[in-house]
Design an enzyme around this catalytic site. Sequence first.
Site, PDB file in Angstrom:
ATOM      1  N   SER A 129       0.573  -1.435  -0.136  1.00  0.00           N
ATOM      2  CA  SER A 129       0.172   0.024   0.234  1.00  0.00           C
ATOM      3  C   SER A 129       1.234   1.297   0.102  1.00  0.00           C
ATOM      4  O   SER A 129       1.817   1.954   0.670  1.00  0.00           O
ATOM      5  CB  SER A 129      -1.207   0.008   0.987  1.00  0.00           C
ATOM      6  OG  SER A 129      -1.810   0.859   1.286  1.00  0.00           O
ATOM      7  N   ASP A 130       0.712   2.330  -0.972  1.00  0.00           N
ATOM      8  CA  ASP A 130       0.917   3.634  -0.828  1.00  0.00           C
ATOM      9  C   ASP A 130       1.254   3.855   0.466  1.00  0.00           C
ATOM     10  O   ASP A 130      -0.215   3.743   1.597  1.00  0.00           O
ATOM     11  CB  ASP A 130       0.482   4.608  -1.781  1.00  0.00           C
ATOM     12  CG  ASP A 130       0.498   5.919  -1.709  1.00  0.00           C
ATOM     13  OD1 ASP A 130       2.739   6.158  -1.406  1.00  0.00           O
ATOM     14  OD2 ASP A 130       0.375   6.962  -2.209  1.00  0.00           O
ATOM     15  N   LYS A 131       1.346   5.520   0.891  1.00  0.00           N
ATOM     16  CA  LYS A 131       1.196   5.761   2.184  1.00  0.00           C
ATOM     17  C   LYS A 131       0.555   7.064   2.122  1.00  0.00           C
ATOM     18  O   LYS A 131      -0.728   7.023   2.654  1.00  0.00           O
ATOM     19  CB  LYS A 131       2.748   6.400   3.168  1.00  0.00           C
ATOM     20  CG  LYS A 131       2.278   6.809   4.091  1.00  0.00           C
ATOM     21  CD  LYS A 131       4.064   7.665   5.040  1.00  0.00           C
ATOM     22  CE  LYS A 131       3.833   9.140   4.456  1.00  0.00           C
ATOM     23  NZ  LYS A 131       3.561   9.894   4.474  1.00  0.00           N
TER      24      LYS A 131
END
Length: 364
Positions: free
Chosen positions: A59-61
């Site tokens: 996942s991207d932050k």
Amino acid sequence: MIRYVLNAVTIIVVAVPEGLPLAVTMSLSYGMLKMLKENNLVRHLAACETMAHATNICSDKTGTLTTNQMTVVTGLVGGRYYQERDFHLISSEITTPLRTLLCEGIAVNCSAFEGPNAKGRIELIGSKTECALLTWARMSLGCTSPDALRKTIPVRMLYPFSSARKCMSTLVVRQQPHHDDDASSSVEPTSTPTPDGHDDGDGDGNASSPPSISLPPRASGYRLYTKGASEIVLAMCDRVVGYDGQPAPMTDNLRSDIKQTINQFAQDALRTITLAYADFDAHHGDVGDGVDGRDWTLPPEGNLIFLGLVGIRDPVRPEVPAAVSTCQRAGITVRMVTGDNIITAENIARKCGIFTPGESARGG
């Protein structure tokens, strides 16, 4: 031999009826719709068969694990530390040249602009990080109109942000000293807003006005403004602007103190951004002419002068820790991918429940 071939073709025709491709497509489409109702968007039908067997989620932050509502909450300017509650003091405590350098550096290295939102209200539109910096410049430095300030600065070369450099730079023309009739190029704030949005007045309804921000007297040549990841930009600095607004050598002790500040901000889960600049005399030649062996098409990011450091907070979404815990109970490993400082990334991941004792973080 012919009989074997005919038997093989017959078996294929019988085993694969004409309606099978249609049935498979409809089945996958039904599965995609069911997964969509569970907030799991599958863009390719063929992926429906494998999504149920996923064991890792990367996942991207920013904007995924966090709210993407960024705010500058602390900073190091002119050798002094400021918390959010003290930002209204910056414009009156630092020198006018330093304030102008910060305003110019933020304005030319941010593409965010003022415009109407869906409800017709004027707000900053663009990258949330840049919006946070421009809001801080308006609140702390008196830079009320970044768009107007940009129009007064002749830009010669843009060096966009890249993941390899982790910074961006803008090369501008250093103009001759301005005269009185150039007052229209100044940005004159009428009041200094405090963090709670109220004007910092004298108690009688009269707002106190800090000195107007105007382009300081500068020799001809070029000036490079740089903004980017703190540890990267700091490594390119060999001087620092002190409290008096004058550049001074970057000593080993001072560099160590700034690094410690960066780590402290990162441990508080803050995204750290450093601002710097460098001046080039006219004898280096015009942009692109190759005079003195300088290739202006490459960013001359070296021997920079450290201007300041800010820490930006982006809160974790409240529902993320529970969602991560649910995935982990189902045997799915959640991983976070970000370009932030590794210490910042570890602390954000720890708040999300991704980074647990025994886990390791990799930077590169």
